[in-house]
Design a protein around this motif. Sequence first.
Motif, PDB file in Angstrom:
ATOM      1  N   CYS A  23     -64.414  29.997  31.052  1.00 52.97           N
ATOM      2  CA  CYS A  23     -63.185  29.315  31.425  1.00 52.97           C
ATOM      3  C   CYS A  23     -63.148  29.162  32.939  1.00 52.97           C
ATOM      4  CB  CYS A  23     -61.981  30.126  30.947  1.00 52.97           C
ATOM      5  SG  CYS A  23     -60.398  29.317  31.239  1.00 52.97           S
ATOM      6  N   TYR A  55     -63.315  22.027  25.983  1.00 53.45           N
ATOM      7  CA  TYR A  55     -61.860  22.022  26.113  1.00 53.45           C
ATOM      8  C   TYR A  55     -61.490  21.652  27.538  1.00 53.45           C
ATOM      9  CZ  TYR A  55     -57.036  23.789  26.141  1.00 53.45           C
ATOM     10  OH  TYR A  55     -55.675  23.907  26.247  1.00 53.45           O
ATOM     11  N   ARG A  68     -52.807  29.091  34.170  1.00 49.80           N
ATOM     12  CA  ARG A  68     -53.247  28.783  32.804  1.00 49.80           C
ATOM     13  C   ARG A  68     -54.634  29.375  32.533  1.00 49.80           C
ATOM     14  NH1 ARG A  68     -52.373  28.726  27.702  1.00 49.80           N
ATOM     15  NH2 ARG A  68     -53.283  26.981  26.583  1.00 49.80           N
ATOM     16  N   GLU A  69     -55.511  29.301  33.527  1.00 53.85           N
ATOM     17  CA  GLU A  69     -56.844  29.891  33.390  1.00 53.85           C
ATOM     18  C   GLU A  69     -56.725  31.390  33.105  1.00 53.85           C
ATOM     19  OE1 GLU A  69     -60.928  30.357  36.025  1.00 53.85           O
ATOM     20  OE2 GLU A  69     -59.002  30.426  37.033  1.00 53.85           O
ATOM     21  N   ILE A  72     -55.605  31.889  29.526  1.00 52.45           N
ATOM     22  CA  ILE A  72     -56.672  31.606  28.555  1.00 52.45           C
ATOM     23  C   ILE A  72     -57.715  32.719  28.569  1.00 52.45           C
ATOM     24  CG2 ILE A  72     -58.611  30.062  28.029  1.00 52.45           C
ATOM     25  CD1 ILE A  72     -56.760  27.713  28.840  1.00 52.45           C
ATOM     26  N   LYS A  80     -59.256  31.330  21.518  1.00 51.27           N
ATOM     27  CA  LYS A  80     -59.908  30.279  22.324  1.00 51.27           C
ATOM     28  C   LYS A  80     -60.541  29.235  21.406  1.00 51.27           C
ATOM     29  CE  LYS A  80     -60.946  33.417  26.112  1.00 51.27           C
ATOM     30  NZ  LYS A  80     -61.998  34.175  26.797  1.00 51.27           N
ATOM     31  N   LEU A  83     -57.890  26.922  20.213  1.00 51.76           N
ATOM     32  CA  LEU A  83     -57.576  25.921  21.251  1.00 51.76           C
ATOM     33  C   LEU A  83     -58.582  24.779  21.210  1.00 51.76           C
ATOM     34  CD1 LEU A  83     -56.774  27.834  24.591  1.00 51.76           C
ATOM     35  CD2 LEU A  83     -55.257  26.330  23.321  1.00 51.76           C
TER      36      LEU A  83
END
Length: 97
Positions: A23, A55, A68-69, A72, A80, A83
Amino acid sequence: MSDTPAKPWFVYLVRAANGSLYCGISDDANRRFAAHQNGRGARFFHTSPAVALVYVESCENKGDALRRERAIKQLKKGAKEALIKDYSNSLNISAIS
């Protein structure tokens, strides 16, 4: 002060050849993915190359993307993957309509 909206930032997930997920954030997710594929930008991919950008989520600014990172990264792998599945499904639906 400018009326020009801030440049969007993106949170993205990249799948490595071994199936693990990375991510990150960038102001250009496709350019960043290309860098990962070429072995630049993250030591994460030194052991298993980047194979797919799976994503991408748009954020209003870098601060929002960082938050947001972080969120996640705290998710379990199953969340994940969910998502990614939802993202993939939304791309398929919009491509048809």
